[in-house]
Design a protein around this motif. Sequence first.
Motif, PDB file in Angstrom:
ATOM      1  N   TRP A   1      -5.204 -11.886  -8.929  1.00 39.08           N
ATOM      2  CA  TRP A   1      -3.859 -11.289  -9.057  1.00 39.08           C
ATOM      3  C   TRP A   1      -3.911  -9.794  -8.787  1.00 39.08           C
ATOM      4  CZ3 TRP A   1      -0.258 -13.533 -13.422  1.00 39.08           C
ATOM      5  CH2 TRP A   1      -0.069 -14.910 -13.181  1.00 39.08           C
ATOM      6  N   LEU A   2      -5.095  -9.208  -9.073  1.00 32.33           N
ATOM      7  CA  LEU A   2      -5.227  -7.758  -8.839  1.00 32.33           C
ATOM      8  C   LEU A   2      -5.063  -7.404  -7.366  1.00 32.33           C
ATOM      9  CD1 LEU A   2      -8.141  -6.831 -11.252  1.00 32.33           C
ATOM     10  CD2 LEU A   2      -5.711  -6.278 -11.469  1.00 32.33           C
ATOM     11  N   LEU A   3      -5.334  -8.397  -6.497  1.00 27.54           N
ATOM     12  CA  LEU A   3      -5.185  -8.139  -5.061  1.00 27.54           C
ATOM     13  C   LEU A   3      -3.732  -7.816  -4.690  1.00 27.54           C
ATOM     14  CD1 LEU A   3      -7.498 -10.812  -3.410  1.00 27.54           C
ATOM     15  CD2 LEU A   3      -7.817  -8.351  -3.501  1.00 27.54           C
ATOM     16  N   ALA A   4      -2.820  -8.186  -5.585  1.00 15.32           N
ATOM     17  CA  ALA A   4      -1.405  -7.902  -5.311  1.00 15.32           C
ATOM     18  C   ALA A   4      -1.174  -6.403  -5.128  1.00 15.32           C
ATOM     19  CB  ALA A   4      -0.529  -8.432  -6.438  1.00 15.32           C
ATOM     20  N   VAL A   5      -1.967  -5.594  -5.825  1.00 17.73           N
ATOM     21  CA  VAL A   5      -1.751  -4.138  -5.745  1.00 17.73           C
ATOM     22  C   VAL A   5      -2.035  -3.601  -4.336  1.00 17.73           C
ATOM     23  CG1 VAL A   5      -2.458  -1.903  -6.663  1.00 17.73           C
ATOM     24  CG2 VAL A   5      -2.156  -3.848  -8.201  1.00 17.73           C
ATOM     25  N   PRO A   6      -3.229  -3.850  -3.771  1.00 16.09           N
ATOM     26  CA  PRO A   6      -3.421  -3.365  -2.395  1.00 16.09           C
ATOM     27  C   PRO A   6      -2.423  -3.974  -1.414  1.00 16.09           C
ATOM     28  CG  PRO A   6      -5.270  -4.732  -3.089  1.00 16.09           C
ATOM     29  CD  PRO A   6      -4.480  -4.408  -4.322  1.00 16.09           C
TER      30      PRO A   6
ATOM     31  N   LEU B   1       0.685  -4.690  -1.997  1.00 10.89           N
ATOM     32  CA  LEU B   1       1.935  -3.947  -2.128  1.00 10.89           C
ATOM     33  C   LEU B   1       1.831  -2.567  -1.498  1.00 10.89           C
ATOM     34  CD1 LEU B   1       3.410  -4.731  -5.648  1.00 10.89           C
ATOM     35  CD2 LEU B   1       4.136  -5.511  -3.406  1.00 10.89           C
ATOM     36  N   VAL B   2       0.691  -1.921  -1.672  1.00 11.79           N
ATOM     37  CA  VAL B   2       0.508  -0.590  -1.081  1.00 11.79           C
ATOM     38  C   VAL B   2       0.636  -0.674   0.433  1.00 11.79           C
ATOM     39  CG1 VAL B   2      -1.152   1.262  -0.677  1.00 11.79           C
ATOM     40  CG2 VAL B   2      -0.897   0.294  -2.960  1.00 11.79           C
ATOM     41  N   LEU B   3      -0.073  -1.668   1.016  1.00  6.57           N
ATOM     42  CA  LEU B   3      -0.015  -1.811   2.474  1.00  6.57           C
ATOM     43  C   LEU B   3       1.397  -2.153   2.928  1.00  6.57           C
ATOM     44  CD1 LEU B   3      -3.337  -3.729   3.175  1.00  6.57           C
ATOM     45  CD2 LEU B   3      -2.808  -1.342   3.663  1.00  6.57           C
ATOM     46  N   GLN B   4       2.025  -3.067   2.200  1.00  5.95           N
ATOM     47  CA  GLN B   4       3.362  -3.490   2.617  1.00  5.95           C
ATOM     48  C   GLN B   4       4.362  -2.349   2.491  1.00  5.95           C
ATOM     49  OE1 GLN B   4       5.287  -6.569   0.416  1.00  5.95           O
ATOM     50  NE2 GLN B   4       6.786  -6.911   2.039  1.00  5.95           N
ATOM     51  N   PHE B   5       4.208  -1.546   1.434  1.00  6.35           N
ATOM     52  CA  PHE B   5       5.111  -0.413   1.253  1.00  6.35           C
ATOM     53  C   PHE B   5       4.956   0.578   2.409  1.00  6.35           C
ATOM     54  CE2 PHE B   5       5.684   3.980  -0.208  1.00  6.35           C
ATOM     55  CZ  PHE B   5       7.045   3.940  -0.431  1.00  6.35           C
ATOM     56  N   THR B   6       3.708   0.842   2.790  1.00  9.67           N
ATOM     57  CA  THR B   6       3.472   1.763   3.907  1.00  9.67           C
ATOM     58  C   THR B   6       4.124   1.227   5.172  1.00  9.67           C
ATOM     59  OG1 THR B   6       1.323   2.074   2.889  1.00  9.67           O
ATOM     60  CG2 THR B   6       1.677   3.136   5.008  1.00  9.67           C
ATOM     61  N   PHE B   7       3.942  -0.067   5.396  1.00  5.88           N
ATOM     62  CA  PHE B   7       4.551  -0.684   6.572  1.00  5.88           C
ATOM     63  C   PHE B   7       6.071  -0.562   6.520  1.00  5.88           C
ATOM     64  CE2 PHE B   7       6.592  -4.382   8.469  1.00  5.88           C
ATOM     65  CZ  PHE B   7       6.147  -4.282   9.769  1.00  5.88           C
ATOM     66  N   ASN B   8       6.649  -0.923   5.378  1.00  6.89           N
ATOM     67  CA  ASN B   8       8.110  -0.891   5.250  1.00  6.89           C
ATOM     68  C   ASN B   8       8.670   0.502   5.436  1.00  6.89           C
ATOM     69  OD1 ASN B   8       8.019  -3.568   4.713  1.00  6.89           O
ATOM     70  ND2 ASN B   8       8.477  -3.404   2.540  1.00  6.89           N
ATOM     71  N   ALA B   9       8.009   1.486   4.802  1.00  9.08           N
ATOM     72  CA  ALA B   9       8.501   2.855   4.913  1.00  9.08           C
ATOM     73  C   ALA B   9       8.456   3.305   6.368  1.00  9.08           C
ATOM     74  CB  ALA B   9       7.682   3.791   4.034  1.00  9.08           C
TER      75      ALA B   9
ATOM     76  N   ALA C   1      -3.130 -14.077  -3.175  1.00  8.04           N
ATOM     77  CA  ALA C   1      -3.508 -13.348  -4.380  1.00  8.04           C
ATOM     78  C   ALA C   1      -3.021 -14.043  -5.642  1.00  8.04           C
ATOM     79  CB  ALA C   1      -2.945 -11.920  -4.314  1.00  8.04           C
ATOM     80  N   LEU C   2      -1.814 -14.605  -5.596  1.00  8.38           N
ATOM     81  CA  LEU C   2      -1.192 -15.074  -6.839  1.00  8.38           C
ATOM     82  C   LEU C   2      -1.362 -16.564  -7.105  1.00  8.38           C
ATOM     83  CD1 LEU C   2       2.150 -13.036  -6.809  1.00  8.38           C
ATOM     84  CD2 LEU C   2       0.010 -12.495  -7.966  1.00  8.38           C
TER      85      LEU C   2
ATOM     86  N   LEU D   1      -7.717  -6.782   7.824  1.00  6.80           N
ATOM     87  CA  LEU D   1      -7.731  -5.828   8.924  1.00  6.80           C
ATOM     88  C   LEU D   1      -6.354  -5.758   9.579  1.00  6.80           C
ATOM     89  CD1 LEU D   1     -10.248  -4.260   9.735  1.00  6.80           C
ATOM     90  CD2 LEU D   1     -10.403  -5.736  11.757  1.00  6.80           C
ATOM     91  N   ILE D   2      -5.767  -6.939   9.787  1.00  4.47           N
ATOM     92  CA  ILE D   2      -4.435  -6.976  10.408  1.00  4.47           C
ATOM     93  C   ILE D   2      -3.424  -6.285   9.508  1.00  4.47           C
ATOM     94  CG2 ILE D   2      -2.613  -8.489  11.251  1.00  4.47           C
ATOM     95  CD1 ILE D   2      -4.747 -10.569  11.846  1.00  4.47           C
ATOM     96  N   ALA D   3      -3.521  -6.579   8.218  1.00  4.83           N
ATOM     97  CA  ALA D   3      -2.563  -5.998   7.276  1.00  4.83           C
ATOM     98  C   ALA D   3      -2.667  -4.475   7.263  1.00  4.83           C
ATOM     99  CB  ALA D   3      -2.801  -6.541   5.874  1.00  4.83           C
ATOM    100  N   THR D   4      -3.904  -3.967   7.256  1.00  2.52           N
ATOM    101  CA  THR D   4      -4.097  -2.510   7.262  1.00  2.52           C
ATOM    102  C   THR D   4      -3.633  -1.925   8.586  1.00  2.52           C
ATOM    103  OG1 THR D   4      -6.075  -2.984   5.984  1.00  2.52           O
ATOM    104  CG2 THR D   4      -5.766  -0.721   6.694  1.00  2.52           C
TER     105      THR D   4
END
Lengths: 304, 310
Positions: free
Chosen positions: B182-187, B189-197, B267-268, B283-286
Amino acid sequence: MAENDKNAQNTQIPTVIADTVDIVYRVNGTGGGRGSATAALNRILRRKQAEQAAGVRKVHAVKKVSFVAYRGEAIGLIGTNGSGKSTLLKAVAGLLPVENGRIYTDGQPSLLGVNAALMNDLTGERNVHLGGLAMGMSREQVRERYQEIVDFSGINEKGDFITLPMRTYSSGMAARLRFSIAAAKDHDVLLIDEALATGDRSFQKRSEARIRELRKHAGTVFLVSHNNKSIRDTCDRVLWLERGELRMDGPTDEVLKEYEAFTGDKAPKPKPKPKPAAKAPTPTPRPPNQPQTEPNDTKVPLPS
Amino acid sequence: MSQVLHTPPPTTSAPAKTGTGTDLRALAARHGLSVSGARPSLPEYVRQLWARRHFITAFATAKLTAQYSQAKLGQLWQVMNPLLNAAVYYFIFGVLLGTKHGVPDYVPFLVTGVFVWTFTQSSIMAGTRAISGNLGLVRALHFPRAALPISFALQQLQQLLFSMAALVVILLCFGVPVAASWLLAVPVLVLQFTFNAGVAMIMARMGARTPDIAQLMPFVLRTWMYVSGVMWSLDRVLADHRDLPSWVGPVLQANPAAVYIDLMRFALIDSFHANQLPTHVWLIATGWALLAGVGGFIYFWKAEETYGRG
């Protein structure tokens, strides 16, 4: 007045320089006559050439205006409605791009006003914080000034209103809070657009005092107003804009005399400078519908 | 009277009228004045933006709170809204269309997909209107304009965090075990937020120039939603359609929305296995996050001085 400025140039430091500034608004969707949907399509397909043809109208709001403002000056901007005063002010603040020419400034001029950043659904308290941050204050500065802002606005004089959403305020209360937030920050170059017109009389007095105080801290103040009295009280130099052109630039008395003659407002009575005597900001009735009065279209051939 | 009025502005107005421009420019240079409204350099822009970080967060939170302040149930809608959304999708796709067959833990699978997708979707929608819908703010105050799209993306992130709280409850109700993953949710979200922004900034610039894009976006986004496997398992659908060209599968699975949704599921939900993810998924996500985040930021900055014109 030219030599007046020359002297100033030698002794003083310029803070704002406008160099043959043109400002042009482009307005979409004014295409009359032909079906405007096709006009819009036309516009998208052939960008530049079609601009005039298809519904985009250019409004030349400010034409070749040049001036130099020096530190310590308070400059009034006058002119009939739609003469480009507010537009010029926004360009000085760097909020509107200029079409031609340049505006040079010392530091960042700021427009007095935070209306747009505030949210009616939030409490006054949160709006004070939001407005302060929006003006570029730090969180600590906002916290320090918070009480001062609330006291100045007088919102809490009639009960604990600051914790209510702003949509519940009367329009006067909201305007007072907005002004109080906006005036909380010191500025290098301060631009004021008819801010004095808000609130009841006692609040107007307080805001005038606050503006004088801001003036002391600010390098240069620009004030747009239709109230000749508040221009006389606060400004020592006046720029007169008419149809986007700089008609006159000089000491307050000289320019206002001509301006009043131009607008047909108390023209015959040569008015000696009514020095502070009665400080009460009696809302001098703003001459309504100025532009329609005679001289505008008939007698005066404007250099264009 | 007319004498003065005839006087052309040049003679009355101030000192440096003789040589148009050059004198004034020299005067400005001599006193070190800068051009008003000019675009700052990229490092300077980043610095200004950082200086406004408190405004960005305060603006996002304020928008979020203001959203439901007139509703009787108030902030409860923060959680109700995504839940009702998920319920509608469950009814249509799970019950009526029967997509749930063969997908283990369908409800957690669907709800995760809907929540994560909603985050991207509303960030992009809000980004499109970030400048064109806030012209008053842009014309009244001075701040790096990138603060607006970023702030809107942040608002959606806060909204998602509310949804995630509801999601945790749903997961537990449907017997999904709590796991370290579940902790993987944090990275994620960080990656997704960067993408969204980043995408929000791209759309903000386009929307500022052509407001019509805001009308078009819902259709683009809906199409994107359906090809990203929000309500069904892309894996399974692709397996059922072997006649599709071979590139379709990898392309669908590498699209950013699908990547972030599947990573979050991975993750969940413990029945969602790593073999359902495309290879090199992190890698793709980053890559998507960096591409959109950095690219979007620079693209937005390039037009900084033009926002608010019109």
